[in-house]
Every structure is written in structure tokens, then in C-alpha cells.
Design an enzyme around this catalytic site. Structure first.
Site, PDB file in Angstrom:
ATOM      1  N   THR A 223       0.808  -1.206   0.000  1.00  0.00           N
ATOM      2  CA  THR A 223       0.000   0.000   0.000  1.00  0.00           C
ATOM      3  C   THR A 223       0.847   1.264   0.000  1.00  0.00           C
ATOM      4  OG1 THR A 223      -0.217  -0.366   2.369  1.00  0.00           O
ATOM      5  CG2 THR A 223      -2.129  -0.875   1.016  1.00  0.00           C
ATOM      6  N   LYS A 225       3.798   1.898   2.188  1.00  0.00           N
ATOM      7  CA  LYS A 225       4.338   2.332   3.484  1.00  0.00           C
ATOM      8  C   LYS A 225       5.795   2.762   3.339  1.00  0.00           C
ATOM      9  CE  LYS A 225       3.180  -1.633   5.391  1.00  0.00           C
ATOM     10  NZ  LYS A 225       2.414  -2.233   4.276  1.00  0.00           N
ATOM     11  N   THR A 226       6.579   1.932   2.658  1.00  0.00           N
ATOM     12  CA  THR A 226       7.978   2.283   2.442  1.00  0.00           C
ATOM     13  C   THR A 226       8.084   3.581   1.654  1.00  0.00           C
ATOM     14  OG1 THR A 226       8.312  -0.080   2.232  1.00  0.00           O
ATOM     15  CG2 THR A 226      10.169   1.317   1.710  1.00  0.00           C
ATOM     16  N   HIS A 440     -23.572 -20.057 -13.306  1.00  0.00           N
ATOM     17  CA  HIS A 440     -22.995 -19.878 -11.968  1.00  0.00           C
ATOM     18  C   HIS A 440     -22.625 -18.408 -11.731  1.00  0.00           C
ATOM     19  CE1 HIS A 440     -20.343 -21.185  -8.525  1.00  0.00           C
ATOM     20  NE2 HIS A 440     -19.783 -20.027  -8.834  1.00  0.00           N
ATOM     21  N   GLU A 441     -21.891 -17.853 -12.688  1.00  0.00           N
ATOM     22  CA  GLU A 441     -21.446 -16.471 -12.504  1.00  0.00           C
ATOM     23  C   GLU A 441     -22.621 -15.510 -12.518  1.00  0.00           C
ATOM     24  OE1 GLU A 441     -18.595 -15.876 -11.490  1.00  0.00           O
ATOM     25  OE2 GLU A 441     -17.679 -17.810 -11.935  1.00  0.00           O
TER      26      GLU A 441
END
Ligand code: ADP
Ligand code: ZN
Length: 633
Positions: A223, A225-226, A440-441
């Protein structure tokens, strides 16, 4: 505390002390090896001689049988004429102890007899040879030992020994600023103060304010952070030290602690600066044995706590740490005065994703038809690292196809590669299988679309992907949603089992394709019962506790067997009810289900808009459903 720690002069240079230690160890081992070898050689060489008494020697001398005699300091070695006549390899010398006294007389006497006395020559030679021999052996063994210890420590098997420097990366200037970090406005705002402090510590100390020594960046992997930590250093224009928590973790007790010490010493030399500790959970793991602590970890952690307490924040050292498992961190780390600030680095929302895409396409040639907003909409849930990867994949694809610029198709295709794995072109489904997958989908999608609270669908596809799925329904999560009601969760459950429901309603069969849905539905239902207090029978009791919110979100049962059985029963009931409701919903919209499924079969991939067109056409009187792409965020 600060002064105390520096009293011990040795402490000033821990990184020098360690390698010296290991040289000493190598030296000692080398000497021991040489002594061993020498004594073994001595034993072997002694056995090449025949031991005799001094009387034997005198007898031989008097009988005139001696050919050569070597008078050493401790013994006489002699060769009889009989032996000397044999070929050199078979000669066997005799030796005998040397009685005290003047060996000169003996030598002269022997010489007079015509015996070769080579005392002087042999002694000289052997002395030099001996020295050369020992020195040579020493050098060879020493070098070998060094090589072995180096190899071991670079393999990381034994860590310590040879190489004890922590892998600290220091960047004088990171060159990253907040402009390079898209979105994350709250995080930036919280960090702004730290930057201001690094620029002008005086302003804060004048008023008597204590500044935060550290901040903890919490968020899922990738996300940014570094990146944020680097940007803080870049904005404040200070050096950036970074180290990973796992670098502190070593097999030998005390190594981690000395690395922590050395890191802070290096930082103090160039303050003001930022120290960034990635994956701090590796070292800051709770000392509570529930999470499996150990002595080495504790020692390292204690050192870290000591250093954080110890450094003078007016000098301008700020310690940033990143983790995705804040709950396992030791409480002592989170105490006021340490990492008491927690900065949440969230998965980006639509605007955030759009900005991230913009940041990463800055240096990339884009074709006219590129619509980054569409990509941002499609990538709900993706983190910054995914988007960076997506853009790069798109650029690579453009190069592969000999194009000068990246077009929309590149982005869309690489989106599928990054998020869902590449399309599997050669998976051939039979027509029946394809029909089932389509139903199904559409089952998932329709349940989602027909439920009032549900998240709109952004895409349905029945193109198989390398991730193993035969098709998928991509939902566009409503962003900025931090609270979910029980009803909303039930809708989610119905959506999850909607796939299986459609199979049952239409074909009357159960397929393996629903296994992942069932797992997810079960996990969700279990959370509702055991954690959120949403089942009437359990009431407000939470028989489970959550492991990690940022990784897998697993829960751990923490209750009696009876309660666990009750939870299981409740979970099953909840799932059964939702399944029946989903089935009911699909039965009552059977024609819609057929229509959309046929359409999907023909087109293979349809968008949320197309689905909604069908849904809206079927039931104009129903409350208008939000069009997915405009209103979700
Ligand atoms: P983390 O430390 O949280 O695991 P990183 O900071 O290492 O994640 O991010 C990895 C890469 O993802 C960065 O180098 C950057 O290219 C990209 N990235 C992540 N978040 C962002 C963002 N908000 N804006 C721009 N790029 C980002
Ligand atoms: Zn499914």
C-alpha cells in the site's frame, strides 16, 4: 541513560569489535589444528624409525657398522651400513635417546671412524624448513577457515561469526516526495507534522512540546508504506536509513541487539534523519509466549526500546516503522513516547487508484484511447504496488507488440494478468461446462444486483484464468464503508452462494466450481456468529478472537467444545437460510437469469452496465438501482 550507554568504550564500535572476535576464534582454531597435525605427524614419523637403546648404538659404532649419524638435540638418528645399502625408499633408520653430555666428542669420534656426521647441516635445514612448514600450514589453514566462515555467514545459516553488520541502507537523499505518493491524504497529513519538525525542531522545543519519536505505518502489503517513509525523508530533505525487522533476527543471542545499537549510532552521526524499520513485527513481536517469543528476540526488542527511549528527539531523529500485523506487536512498543502514533495506510479508493495510475504513467507514453478512470474503476481492492505492476506490464506488452505507446487494451489485458492471472487460452470447456459456468457467474451477479444493499457488479467473465477460476464476477465494493450491518453481510452471503444456487435451480446438479465460494461464505458466516455477535442464540458472546486483520483475518476459537459445536450449528443454519433465499430469488427471476446467461455465453465477458440494463429492463417498477460505475464512490 544516554550517558551510561556510552561509558563502555568498546560499545562505541560494535561493528568493528565483532569481526575481530571472529579473527581471534579463527586464529585459535588454526593453532589447535596445527598442533594436532604436528602431533599426528610426529607419531607417524616416529614409527618410521626403529627404536633402539643407546647400547645398540654403541655396539653398532664399535662394530663399525654405522653409515650415517644425525645428532639432534633430543635424539640420535642413525643408519647402519646394512640399511644404507638398500634403496632409499626401503631404508629404515634407528633412533635412540641421547644421554646428557658433550655430543662433540661423540661426533669427532664418529668422524674419525669415517661415519658421515651431518648434525649441523640437518639441524640448520630442518629449522628453516620447520618454520616454513609451520608458517605455510598456518596460512593455508587460516585462509581456509576464513573462507568457510565467510561462506557460512553469507549463506545466512549461522548468521554471526564472520559478518555482523546489519544491512542498513542509507540514502542521503531519497528523491521521493509526497508528489510521488498518490492518495493517502490522511497519512500524509499525519506525517506532515514530522516533516515540519525535522525542518525546524527549534519551533517545537521552544514551546516545550515533546515530539513523537516514532510513528507506526499500518497497512496491507504494497500500500506504499515504504514509499511514504521515503517521501517523508525526501520532503524533509534528510537522510533515510532503512532496515528490515527480519535483519535483526539472528540465531545468536545478542547479535540483533548489537545491530540495533549500531543502527542508532550510525543515525545519530547524521541526524536529523529518518530511521525506517520495515516489518517491525519480526522483531517487535509480543514477548507474550502466545505468539512464540524467544530470548534473542526479547533482547533485540529490549535494545530497540532502550534506543528509542534513549535518543534525544531534539536532535531530530524520527523512527518510522511499518507493519501489517499491528496486533502482534509488543504493547511496550506502542507506549506513549515510542511508536504511539499509528498511521493507517489504506488500500486506495477510486480517486486514490486513479492518482496512483497517473503517478505511474507519468513517464509512460499513452495512446489517445487510454482512459485511466476505467482502469481505476475496474481495480477495486488493488493496492499501489499492484497498480504500479499493472502499468509496467502494460508497457511491456506494448513493446512486445511493437507499438510506440500504451493503449487501453494493454492496460486492460495486464489488469487481468496482474489481478486474475493470465487468460488461459487453451483451457477448452465443453459447451455444457461453459453453460454451467455462465449460469454460476450470473447467479452471483444477479443475486448481487437484485438485492437492494448489494455492491454493484463491475464485470462478469467466463474466460478461464490461470489463477484456476473458470470465470469470475467482479464486484465493485462500495468504498469508504467501514461498518456493515448484519443485513448487508447476509446479502453478501447470498451473493456468495448465488453461484451454487443457480446451478441447482437450472441444472439440478452440484459442481466443484463453487468450492471457493463455499469456503468464503463459511468463513464470513463464522465471523458473523463467532465474532460480530450477530446470531441470536450466541448473543453477544464472542467465542473466537481475530488473528490478523491485515493478512488472512483468520480467527481462533477460544471457548468450550459445546460452544464450538453450537457455533458450527449456527453457522450451518445461517448458510442454509441464505442459500434457500438465494435460490428463491433466482427462481422468481428465472427468465432474467436465462437471458443474461445466454448473453454472457455469447459475449464471454460483460460489464456491470450491460447486466444492469437487463435487470432494469426486467423490472422497471423496482427502485432504480445505482448505476455501478458512477455512484459507487
Ligand atoms: P509496502 O511498504 O506498503 O509494502 P511499498 O511502499 O514498498 O509498499 O510499495 C511498493 C510500490 O508500490 C512502490 O514502490 C510504488 O511504486 C507503488 N506504490 C504503492 N503505493 C503507492 C502510492 N500511494 N502511490 C504511488 N505508488 C505507490
Ligand atoms: Zn462462484
Amino acid at each position: 541513560m544516554e550517558q551510561n550507554r556510552n561509558k563502555n568504550p568498546q560499545d562505541n564500535n560494535p561493528e568493528d569489535k565483532r569481526p575481530k572476535n571472529s579473527i581471534w576464534i579463527t586464529l585459535i582454531v588454526t593453532v589447535v589444528i596445527i598442533l594436532l597435525i604436528t602431533s599426528v605427524l610426529n607419531a607417524v614419523s616416529s614409527s618410521q624409525y626403529t627404536a633402539t637403546t643407546f647400547s645398540d648404538f654403541l655396539d653398532a659404532k664399535n662394530a663399525g657398522q654405522l653409515a650415517e649419524v644425525e645428532i639432534r638435540t633430543d635424539r640420535i638418528v642413525y643408519l647402519t651400513k646394512e640399511e644404507a645399502a638398500k634403496p632409499a625408499a626401503q631404508q629404515k633408520a634407528c633412533f635412540t635417546g641421547l644421554p646428557l653430555g658433550n655430543t662433540m666428542d661423540l661426533a669427532e669420534e664418529l668422524h674419525a671412524q669415517g661415519v658421515t656426521v651431518n648434525e649441523q647441516i640437518v639441524e640448520d635445514n630442518s629449522f628453516i624448513i620447520m618454520i616454513l612448514y609451520y608458517v605455510g600450514m598456518f596460512v593455508i589453514i587460516f585462509l581456509m577457515m576464513r573462507m568457510v566462515t565467510k561462506r557460512i555467514s553469507s549463506d545466512g545459516m549461522m548468521g554471526g561469526f564472520g559478518n555482523n553488520k546489519a544491512k542498513v541502507y542509507m540514502e542521503k537523499q531519497t528523491g521521493v516526495t509526497f508528489k510521488d505518493v498518490a492518495g493517502q491524504d490522511e497519512a500524509k497529513e499525519s506525517l506532515q507534522e514530522i516533516i515540519d519538525f525535522l525542518h525546524n525542531p527549534q519551533k517545537y522545543t521552544d514551546i516545550g512540546a515533546k515530539l513523537p519519536k516514532g510513528a507506526l505505518l499500518v497497512g496491507s502489503p504494497g500500500t506504499g508504506k515504504t514509499l511514504l517513509a521515503k517521501a517523508v525523508a525526501g520532503e524533509a530533505n534528510v537522510p533515510f536509513f532503512s532496515i528490515s525487522g527480519s535483519d535483526f533476527v539472528e540465531m545468536f543471542v545478542g547479535v540483533g541487539a548489537s545491530r540495533v545499537r549500531s543502527l542508532f549510532q550510525q543515525a545519530a552521526k547524521v541526524a536529523p534523519c529518518i530511521i525506517f524499520i520495515d516489518e517491525i513485527d519480526a522483531v517487535g513481536r509480543s514477548r507474550d509466549s502466545r505468539f512464540g517469543g524467544n530470548t534473542e528476540n526479547e533482547q533485540t526488542l529490549n535494545q530497540l526500546l532502550g534506543e528509542i527511549d534513549g535518543f534525544d528527539s531534539t536532535k531530530g531523529i524520527v523512527c518510522l516503522a511499518a507493519t501489517n500485523r499491528p496486533e502482534i506487536l509488543d504493547k511496550a512498543l506502542l507506549r506513549p513516547g515510542r511508536f504511539d502514533r499509528r498511521i493507517i495506510v489504506d488500500r486506495p479508493n477510486l480517486q486514490g487508484r486513479l492518482d496512483t495510475l497517473k503517478v505511474h504513467t507519468r513517464k509512460i507514453k499513452l495512446a489517445e484511447d487510454v482512459d485511466l478512470r476505467k482502469i481505476a474503476q475496474a481495480t477495486a481492492g488493488a493496492v499501489g504496488a499492484d497498480l504500479a505492476n499493472l502499468v509496467n506490464e502494460a508497457a511491456l506488452r506494448a513493446v512486445r507488440n511493437n507499438r510506440q505507446a500504451v493503449n487501453q487494451e494493454d492496460l486492460l489485458v495486464s489488469f487481468e494478468t496482474v489481478i486474475a492471472g493470465t487468460e488461459k487460452k487453451n483451457t477448452v470447456l465443453t459447451d455444457t461446462e461453459k453453460r454451467m459456468v455462465a449460469y454460476h457467474e450470473v447467479g452471483h451477479a444477479l443475486v448481487a444486483a437484485l438485492e437492494k444493499h448489494s455492491q454493484p457488479v463491475s464485470k462478469i467473465t467466463i474466460v478461464p484464468h490461470t489463477s484456476g477460476s473458470l470465470g469470475y464476477t467482479m464486484q465493485m465494493p462500495e468504498e469508504e464503508k467501514y461498518l456493515q450491518t448484519a443485513d448487508e453481510l447476509k446479502v453478501e452471503l447470498r451473493t456468495l452462494v448465488g453461484g451454487r444456487a443457480a446451478e441447482q435451480v437450472v441444472f439440478g446438479v452440484k459442481t466443484t466450481g463453487a468450492s471457493n465460494d463455499i469456503q468464503r461464505a463459511t468463513a464470513l458466516a463464522r465471523n458473523m456468529v463467532a465474532q460480530y455477535g450477530m446470531s441470536d442464540e450466541m448473543g453477544l458472546m464472542a467465542p473466537a478472537s481475530q488473528g490478523n486483520q491485515y493478512l488472512d483475518g483468520q480467527i481462533y476459537m477460544d471457548c468450550s467444545q459445546e460452544t464450538a459445536a453450537l457455533v458450527d450449528k449456527q453457522v450451518k443454519e445461517l448458510l442454509d437460510t441464505c442459500y434457500q433465499e438465494a435460490k428463491q430469488l433466482l427462481i422468481s427471476h428465472r427468465s432474467l437469469l436465462d437471458e443474461v446467461s445466454e448473453y454472457l455465453l455469447a459475449k464471454e465477458t460483460i460489464t456491470g452496465d450491460e447486466l444492469m440494463a437487463y435487470v432494469n429492463a426486467e423490472n422497471k417498477t423496482a427502485e432504480p438501482l445505482p448505476a455501478p460505475e458512477e455512484t459507487t464512490e
